[in-house]
Design an enzyme around this catalytic site. Sequence first.
Site, mmCIF file in Angstrom:
data_model
loop_
_atom_site.group_PDB
_atom_site.id
_atom_site.type_symbol
_atom_site.label_atom_id
_atom_site.label_comp_id
_atom_site.label_asym_id
_atom_site.label_seq_id
_atom_site.Cartn_x
_atom_site.Cartn_y
_atom_site.Cartn_z
ATOM 1 N N ASN A 1 -3.901 6.161 16.413
ATOM 2 C CA ASN A 1 -5.082 5.741 15.657
ATOM 3 C C ASN A 1 -5.427 4.320 16.034
ATOM 4 O O ASN A 1 -4.652 3.419 15.729
ATOM 5 C CB ASN A 1 -4.784 5.755 14.157
ATOM 6 C CG ASN A 1 -4.218 7.074 13.755
ATOM 7 O OD1 ASN A 1 -4.876 8.085 13.868
ATOM 8 N ND2 ASN A 1 -2.969 7.064 13.333
ATOM 9 N N CYS B 1 5.250 -6.814 7.679
ATOM 10 C CA CYS B 1 6.434 -6.468 8.480
ATOM 11 C C CYS B 1 6.576 -7.484 9.607
ATOM 12 O O CYS B 1 5.589 -7.901 10.201
ATOM 13 C CB CYS B 1 6.275 -5.065 9.065
ATOM 14 S SG CYS B 1 7.738 -4.504 9.961
ATOM 15 N N GLU C 1 0.828 -1.215 0.000
ATOM 16 C CA GLU C 1 0.000 0.000 0.000
ATOM 17 C C GLU C 1 0.856 1.256 0.000
ATOM 18 O O GLU C 1 1.985 1.240 0.482
ATOM 19 C CB GLU C 1 -0.858 0.035 1.278
ATOM 20 C CG GLU C 1 -1.891 -1.049 1.326
ATOM 21 C CD GLU C 1 -2.679 -1.039 2.637
ATOM 22 O OE1 GLU C 1 -3.842 -1.416 2.608
ATOM 23 O OE2 GLU C 1 -2.134 -0.655 3.685
ATOM 24 N N CYS D 1 0.831 -1.381 15.877
ATOM 25 C CA CYS D 1 0.792 -1.230 14.421
ATOM 26 C C CYS D 1 -0.024 -2.328 13.745
ATOM 27 O O CYS D 1 0.219 -3.513 13.975
ATOM 28 C CB CYS D 1 2.227 -1.241 13.901
ATOM 29 S SG CYS D 1 2.329 -1.217 12.113
ATOM 30 N N SER E 1 11.973 6.547 7.609
ATOM 31 C CA SER E 1 11.637 6.313 9.011
ATOM 32 C C SER E 1 11.998 4.886 9.411
ATOM 33 O O SER E 1 11.636 3.937 8.716
ATOM 34 C CB SER E 1 10.138 6.542 9.198
ATOM 35 O OG SER E 1 9.784 6.272 10.527
ATOM 36 N N SER F 1 11.271 6.119 14.804
ATOM 37 C CA SER F 1 10.028 5.851 15.530
ATOM 38 C C SER F 1 10.429 5.451 16.941
ATOM 39 O O SER F 1 10.751 4.294 17.194
ATOM 40 C CB SER F 1 9.271 4.683 14.875
ATOM 41 O OG SER F 1 8.831 5.077 13.617
ATOM 42 N N LEU F 2 10.441 6.421 17.827
ATOM 43 C CA LEU F 2 10.996 6.154 19.170
ATOM 44 C C LEU F 2 9.914 5.641 20.126
ATOM 45 O O LEU F 2 10.044 4.574 20.705
ATOM 46 C CB LEU F 2 11.648 7.425 19.719
ATOM 47 C CG LEU F 2 12.475 7.208 20.971
ATOM 48 C CD1 LEU F 2 13.718 6.393 20.684
ATOM 49 C CD2 LEU F 2 12.850 8.531 21.614
ATOM 50 N N HIS F 3 8.894 6.440 20.336
ATOM 51 C CA HIS F 3 7.700 6.081 21.115
ATOM 52 C C HIS F 3 7.931 5.847 22.612
ATOM 53 O O HIS F 3 6.966 5.791 23.368
ATOM 54 C CB HIS F 3 6.972 4.875 20.502
ATOM 55 C CG HIS F 3 6.711 5.050 19.040
ATOM 56 N ND1 HIS F 3 6.192 6.201 18.501
ATOM 57 C CD2 HIS F 3 6.929 4.215 17.992
ATOM 58 C CE1 HIS F 3 6.100 6.078 17.183
ATOM 59 N NE2 HIS F 3 6.547 4.898 16.849
ATOM 60 N N GLY G 1 6.463 -2.032 6.427
ATOM 61 C CA GLY G 1 7.812 -2.591 6.429
ATOM 62 C C GLY G 1 8.844 -1.694 7.060
ATOM 63 O O GLY G 1 8.600 -0.521 7.359
ATOM 64 N N GLU G 2 10.011 -2.283 7.310
ATOM 65 C CA GLU G 2 11.143 -1.560 7.888
ATOM 66 C C GLU G 2 12.151 -1.325 6.763
ATOM 67 O O GLU G 2 12.819 -2.256 6.315
ATOM 68 C CB GLU G 2 11.755 -2.396 9.022
ATOM 69 C CG GLU G 2 13.116 -1.950 9.500
ATOM 70 C CD GLU G 2 13.226 -0.477 9.871
ATOM 71 O OE1 GLU G 2 12.504 -0.026 10.761
ATOM 72 O OE2 GLU G 2 14.054 0.234 9.234
ATOM 73 N N CYS H 1 3.412 8.523 1.144
ATOM 74 C CA CYS H 1 4.006 7.616 2.134
ATOM 75 C C CYS H 1 4.053 6.242 1.465
ATOM 76 O O CYS H 1 3.006 5.669 1.148
ATOM 77 C CB CYS H 1 3.136 7.593 3.385
ATOM 78 S SG CYS H 1 3.665 6.354 4.583
ATOM 79 N N CYS I 1 5.671 -4.378 16.098
ATOM 80 C CA CYS I 1 5.350 -3.263 17.011
ATOM 81 C C CYS I 1 3.895 -3.416 17.452
ATOM 82 O O CYS I 1 3.005 -3.659 16.631
ATOM 83 C CB CYS I 1 5.562 -1.921 16.319
ATOM 84 S SG CYS I 1 7.242 -1.708 15.718
ATOM 85 N N CYS J 1 -1.034 6.707 10.327
ATOM 86 C CA CYS J 1 0.172 6.055 10.792
ATOM 87 C C CYS J 1 -0.152 4.771 11.561
ATOM 88 O O CYS J 1 -0.961 4.791 12.486
ATOM 89 C CB CYS J 1 0.895 7.035 11.706
ATOM 90 S SG CYS J 1 2.483 6.473 12.198
HETATM 91 S S1 SF4 Z 1 5.495 0.322 12.958
HETATM 92 FE FE1 SF4 Z 1 6.758 -0.007 11.139
HETATM 93 S S2 SF4 Z 1 8.421 -1.359 11.906
HETATM 94 FE FE2 SF4 Z 1 6.764 -1.487 13.432
HETATM 95 S S3 SF4 Z 1 5.512 -3.270 12.800
HETATM 96 FE FE3 SF4 Z 1 4.603 -1.426 11.855
HETATM 97 S S4 SF4 Z 1 5.515 -1.334 9.805
HETATM 98 FE FE4 SF4 Z 1 6.814 -2.685 11.056
#
Ligand code: SF4
Length: 353
Positions: A303, A121, A101, A128, A204, A227-229, A172-173, A114, A125, A346
């Site tokens: 979200n 992935c 996507e 996510c 990112s 992406s620290l969080h 994805g990363e 984006c 996380c 996000c």
């Molecule tokens: S936030 Fe990014 S790195 Fe983490 S699971 Fe989602 S897509 Fe993967």
Amino acid sequence: MFTDDTYMTGQKTDIRTLNLKELEQVVSGYNQPAFRAKQVFEWIWKKGINNFEGMTNIPDQLRKNLSEKFIFLTLDEINRAESTDGTIKLLFSLHDDKKTECVLIPSEDRVTACISSQTGCNLGCKFCSTAGIKKARDLSAGEIFEQFIASDNLSVAKFGRPLSNLVLMGMGEPLLNYENVMNAVEKIISPTGLNFSPQRITLSTAGITAGIRKLADDDVKFNLAISLHAANEKIRQGLMPVTNSNTIEDLKKAIIYFHKKTGTRVTYEYLMLKDINDSAVHASEFAEFCKITPCKINLIEYNPGDFDVFKSSAPETIIRFSEILKSKNLIVNIRKSRGKDISAACGQLANKC
Ligand code: SF4
């Protein structure tokens, strides 16, 4: 030459896996001068074409020869969702039926795309939706590049202006698909490609320290977001399992290294999660973390997705949190989510237009 059968179909190889030198070898094998390779290269990466028929200044015979051996593994748009706020999400099917996507986000002064770097992935996380889709594979450089082209074309058609910004923040990363991502970005920014400003690109990462160091060694000119969080090891481990092998201390060292080599100010993305990472103590820990290098901070409202164990912090909590950071002279933006109603915000990309 590239031989990974992920990027082949039948006996044909994706032509976008070839570099210019390899293309020259192929073209000379058909007794054609080297400048023909340059012309084909331009059609692919400067004009963004994804078929041989459109290469109108290439002799018919050469186009026929190329199409017998090579193919464009293209993206097929299978769904489109438009948000009430103008955000558009595109769902693509890939040549092997995998899905990915990208999201187009218009605002007054910019249109941002984006884009994704993998299908699904594996980093898991907890906040996510993409994490619910196991990574099937890395996207090729051509597939990443084509998301840019598709978004740019749509931006012109819908908003009357080309893309102004690009973020690699979709599925994805990106630093776990380093080579393909860098290859695609190189084609996007190069004068022999699309000549898009690297200052308008942000990659990112969830915090892959080896990848951050590699970016520094490669002296990249685009922006880096982390992406620290959470700046607290335990909380971050709970939210982002990648922290187990990329500790906060290692992450700090990698960011310092990146800043030393590139001089770039990193951006920290921080999702505001009610009762998880949004207290005054957490803000102080975050401010302490930020001392390592110059930086910017984006506080992002959460979200709710499919795994909705989290809630967004209340607006007044987010403001209080930002005030603590600002009192330490940090640059803080509070980001409103876009495209929530179409699951394009996000952390919401989960292959469901
Ligand atoms: S936030 Fe990014 S790195 Fe983490 S699971 Fe989602 S897509 Fe993967």
